[in-house]
Design a protein around this motif. Structure first.
Motif, PDB file in Angstrom:
ATOM      1  N   MET A   1      -2.222  -2.020   8.460  1.00 46.34           N
ATOM      2  CA  MET A   1      -2.714  -3.053   7.533  1.00 46.34           C
ATOM      3  C   MET A   1      -2.414  -2.638   6.093  1.00 46.34           C
ATOM      4  O   MET A   1      -2.583  -1.492   5.704  1.00 46.34           O
ATOM      5  CB  MET A   1      -4.217  -3.246   7.727  1.00 46.34           C
ATOM      6  N   VAL A   2      -1.954  -3.585   5.297  1.00 46.21           N
ATOM      7  CA  VAL A   2      -1.656  -3.291   3.898  1.00 46.21           C
ATOM      8  C   VAL A   2      -2.942  -3.145   3.113  1.00 46.21           C
ATOM      9  O   VAL A   2      -3.839  -3.986   3.187  1.00 46.21           O
ATOM     10  CB  VAL A   2      -0.806  -4.411   3.270  1.00 46.21           C
ATOM     11  N   LYS A   3      -3.042  -2.090   2.359  1.00 43.46           N
ATOM     12  CA  LYS A   3      -4.230  -1.867   1.532  1.00 43.46           C
ATOM     13  C   LYS A   3      -4.247  -2.821   0.361  1.00 43.46           C
ATOM     14  O   LYS A   3      -3.257  -3.013  -0.327  1.00 43.46           O
ATOM     15  CB  LYS A   3      -4.239  -0.426   1.035  1.00 43.46           C
ATOM     16  N   SER A   4      -5.412  -3.419   0.119  1.00 41.83           N
ATOM     17  CA  SER A   4      -5.546  -4.368  -0.980  1.00 41.83           C
ATOM     18  C   SER A   4      -5.381  -3.674  -2.319  1.00 41.83           C
ATOM     19  O   SER A   4      -5.847  -2.549  -2.517  1.00 41.83           O
ATOM     20  CB  SER A   4      -6.916  -5.033  -0.906  1.00 41.83           C
ATOM     21  N   ASP A   6      -6.670  -3.584  -5.698  1.00 39.58           N
ATOM     22  CA  ASP A   6      -7.852  -4.030  -6.425  1.00 39.58           C
ATOM     23  C   ASP A   6      -7.636  -3.813  -7.917  1.00 39.58           C
ATOM     24  O   ASP A   6      -7.474  -2.682  -8.370  1.00 39.58           O
ATOM     25  CB  ASP A   6      -9.068  -3.234  -5.947  1.00 39.58           C
ATOM     26  N   ASN A  21       1.494   0.979  -6.195  1.00 37.04           N
ATOM     27  CA  ASN A  21       1.034  -0.394  -6.390  1.00 37.04           C
ATOM     28  C   ASN A  21       2.180  -1.330  -6.774  1.00 37.04           C
ATOM     29  O   ASN A  21       2.277  -2.452  -6.275  1.00 37.04           O
ATOM     30  CB  ASN A  21      -0.048  -0.435  -7.472  1.00 37.04           C
ATOM     31  N   VAL A  28       5.497  -7.045  -0.892  1.00 37.24           N
ATOM     32  CA  VAL A  28       4.758  -8.198  -0.363  1.00 37.24           C
ATOM     33  C   VAL A  28       5.376  -9.493  -0.857  1.00 37.24           C
ATOM     34  O   VAL A  28       5.613 -10.440  -0.095  1.00 37.24           O
ATOM     35  CB  VAL A  28       3.264  -8.119  -0.754  1.00 37.24           C
ATOM     36  N   LYS A  89       0.648 -16.055  -8.268  1.00 41.25           N
ATOM     37  CA  LYS A  89       0.128 -15.748  -6.936  1.00 41.25           C
ATOM     38  C   LYS A  89      -0.304 -17.014  -6.194  1.00 41.25           C
ATOM     39  O   LYS A  89       0.014 -17.187  -5.018  1.00 41.25           O
ATOM     40  CB  LYS A  89      -1.058 -14.775  -7.052  1.00 41.25           C
ATOM     41  N   LEU A 202      -0.427 -11.395   3.683  1.00 37.18           N
ATOM     42  CA  LEU A 202      -0.074 -10.300   2.778  1.00 37.18           C
ATOM     43  C   LEU A 202      -0.306 -10.671   1.315  1.00 37.18           C
ATOM     44  O   LEU A 202      -0.704  -9.824   0.510  1.00 37.18           O
ATOM     45  CB  LEU A 202       1.386  -9.910   2.986  1.00 37.18           C
ATOM     46  N   MET A 204      -2.600 -12.261   0.012  1.00 34.82           N
ATOM     47  CA  MET A 204      -4.003 -12.125  -0.366  1.00 34.82           C
ATOM     48  C   MET A 204      -4.319 -10.717  -0.877  1.00 34.82           C
ATOM     49  O   MET A 204      -5.371 -10.481  -1.474  1.00 34.82           O
ATOM     50  CB  MET A 204      -4.902 -12.465   0.822  1.00 34.82           C
ATOM     51  N   LYS A 205      -3.370  -9.780  -0.682  1.00 30.57           N
ATOM     52  CA  LYS A 205      -3.600  -8.386  -1.054  1.00 30.57           C
ATOM     53  C   LYS A 205      -3.046  -8.026  -2.434  1.00 30.57           C
ATOM     54  O   LYS A 205      -3.178  -6.880  -2.863  1.00 30.57           O
ATOM     55  CB  LYS A 205      -2.946  -7.461  -0.012  1.00 30.57           C
ATOM     56  N   VAL A 206      -2.403  -8.967  -3.125  1.00 32.66           N
ATOM     57  CA  VAL A 206      -1.790  -8.626  -4.409  1.00 32.66           C
ATOM     58  C   VAL A 206      -2.516  -9.327  -5.556  1.00 32.66           C
ATOM     59  O   VAL A 206      -3.157 -10.357  -5.358  1.00 32.66           O
ATOM     60  CB  VAL A 206      -0.286  -9.003  -4.418  1.00 32.66           C
TER      61      VAL A 206
END
Length: 465
Positions: A1-4, A6, A21, A28, A89, A202, A204-206
């Motif tokens: 899973m891709v780490k968010s 933050d 990052n 992504v 985004k 994906l 949603m993680k950037v």
């Protein structure tokens, strides 16, 4: 899973993981490029089956193939203003939903008309993606590797092409022609659903683009993101100050601002590079490769295998381009590409005119052309477009340049079968070769070098601010 990612990471986390990052955001976002290549290339392995299924002539198959470009042009027109209004985004999230819906519709089409409508819908997603993804990556990338990171989108595009070419070859060789005419092309289209869903989750993680956040007056949010993509607090603060200075020196984003003397050259460069990327004929190869090889006397199995080789060459050459683009520079690659494409396209034309069949030599020349294109215009056009416009007009300006790209794509994909039928394949490729010579003159006289410069430095040099 891709780490968010933050935006509220601590300073220490940002300091230790800023490059990770940046890479994660770029990767992504570039998944959208995979979808672009995958969905755009799906017609290549399907075109012969569709022609039989819906009894299409050369003009009809040209329309089914090129209809996706109508959607692309619509997407391009919407992408810039929409991304300037609601953010990079959010627009990319909307694009993922468009891909999912459009791919399902293509796979379930019961007529050529229905297929055309859903191809137009998928095209809207592609048009938005090709406009916003390179722009977004450019706005989060360090200057010294920005070319490579923006090129990730094109690399994933090429990987998407290779993936769908391979799937189409497997589908075509796994069943009878009659089965493929009825069902095979549906499977080829339907496989695009899975990567579209992956792209949606994906994204949603950037974070949002820091330059867009600052432009909207959300300085603290912009600074929080800058801290995650810069090596230290001082670099983040310095970049924030540079962005605010650039914003203060620009007027409100609108079309009339773009047409003012100080911006006309940038607009001409972006428009021209994007247009030449397409009208030198690359999508004649991508969309019609199996049919081109069949015209040269290759059977359907060999034609599909040769098309997969084109996909492999595209990926390898794009990797080479990513490796050298920040060393050699954008302008030098465009000059090399213009010369190389003119020569290889002329060779293709000569082979089609020859009385004897030279299948192996034709394949070599086509692979050479694809390699030269991928190293040069395939990657550089998107990088140049994302770099040369001031921040206040970047969204709408990138849309206009990308409109030229898709407009050129439309004419090539729409009329290539008609040209081949009326003036033959040899003369068609000679035309593409002549256009490559014109592209060379354009690059020599118009295009500046932008490697190694921040977006703000490029703006200062090009627009006198």
């Amino acid at each position: 899973m891709v780490k968010s990612i933050d935006p509220l990471h601590t300073h220490a986390t940002a300091k230790n993981g800023w490059m990770r990052n940046v890479l994660l955001i770029s990767l992504v976002t570039a998944v959208g490029g995979f979808l672009f290549g995958f969905d755009n290339g799906s017609i290549s392995g399907s075109v012969g089956f569709l022609q039989s299924k819906f009894a299409l002539d050369a003009d009809g198959i040209g329309w089914v193939t090129s209809s996706i470009i109508i959607g692309c042009i619509i997407g391009v027109a919407l992408a810039g203003p929409l991304s300037d209004a609601i953010g990079r985004k959010k627009v990319l999230l909307l694009t993922a939903l468009i891909f999912i819906f459009g791919v399902v519709g293509q796979a379930l089409a019961t007529s050529s008309e229905m297929l055309v409508w859903f191809r137009i819908f998928v095209g809207i997603g592609i048009g938005v993606e090709t406009t916003i993804a390179p722009l977004y990556i450019a706005e989060v990338s360090p200057a010294h590797i920005r070319g490579r990171l923006v090129s990730l989108n094109q690399l994933f595009n090429c990987i998407g092409n290779l993936a769908i070419f391979s799937i189409a070859a497997v589908v075509a060789s796994s069943a009878s022609e009659a089965w493929n005419i009825e069902y095979g092309w549906r499977i080829i289209f339907a496989t695009g659903i899975a990567p579209a869903i992956v792209f949606l989750f994906l994204l949603m993680k950037v974070p949002e683009s820091p330059r867009w956040l600052v432009r909207k007056g959300r300085d603290q949010s912009g600074l929080d993101v800058l801290r995650t993509i810069n090596p230290d607090e001082a670099a983040a603060q310095q970049q924030l100050a540079a962005i605010k200075t650039a914003l203060q020196s620009e007027q409100q984003s609108n079309l009339s601002e773009l047409l003012k003397p100080r911006l006309r050259k940038a607009l001409a460069i972006g428009f021209g590079v994007a247009l030449f990327q397409q009208i030198t004929g690359i999508n004649a190869i991508f969309y019609y490769a199996p049919e081109i090889f069949k015209t040269a006397g290759v059977d359907i199995s060999g034609a599909m295998s040769f098309t997969v080789l084109i996909g492999v060459m595209l990926v390898i050459s794009t990797l080479v381009s990513m490796w050298i683009i920040d060393k050699v520079g954008r302008r030098s690659l465009l000059i090399f590409g213009s010369v190389g494409m003119a020569i290889s396209l002329s060779a293709i034309g000569i082979l089609f005119r020859a009385s004897e069949s030279h299948t192996t030599l034709l394949l070599i020349c086509i692979l050479a052309y694809v390699a030269i294109f991928a190293v040069s215009y395939g990657t550089v056009a998107y990088v140049i477009i994302s770099e040369i416009f001031p921040i206040q007009v970047r969204g709408i300006a990138v849309s206009i340049a990308t409109f030229a790209l898709w407009g050129g794509n439309f004419f090539v994909s729409r009329f290539f079968p008609v040209l081949v039928e009326n003036i033959n394949a040899a003369n068609t490729f000679f035309i593409f070769s002549g256009i490559s010579v014109i592209a060379l003159i354009f690059v020599f006289t118009m295009v500046p070098e932008t490697k190694g410069k921040t977006l703000e430095q490029i703006e200062l040099e090009m627009h006198g601010k």
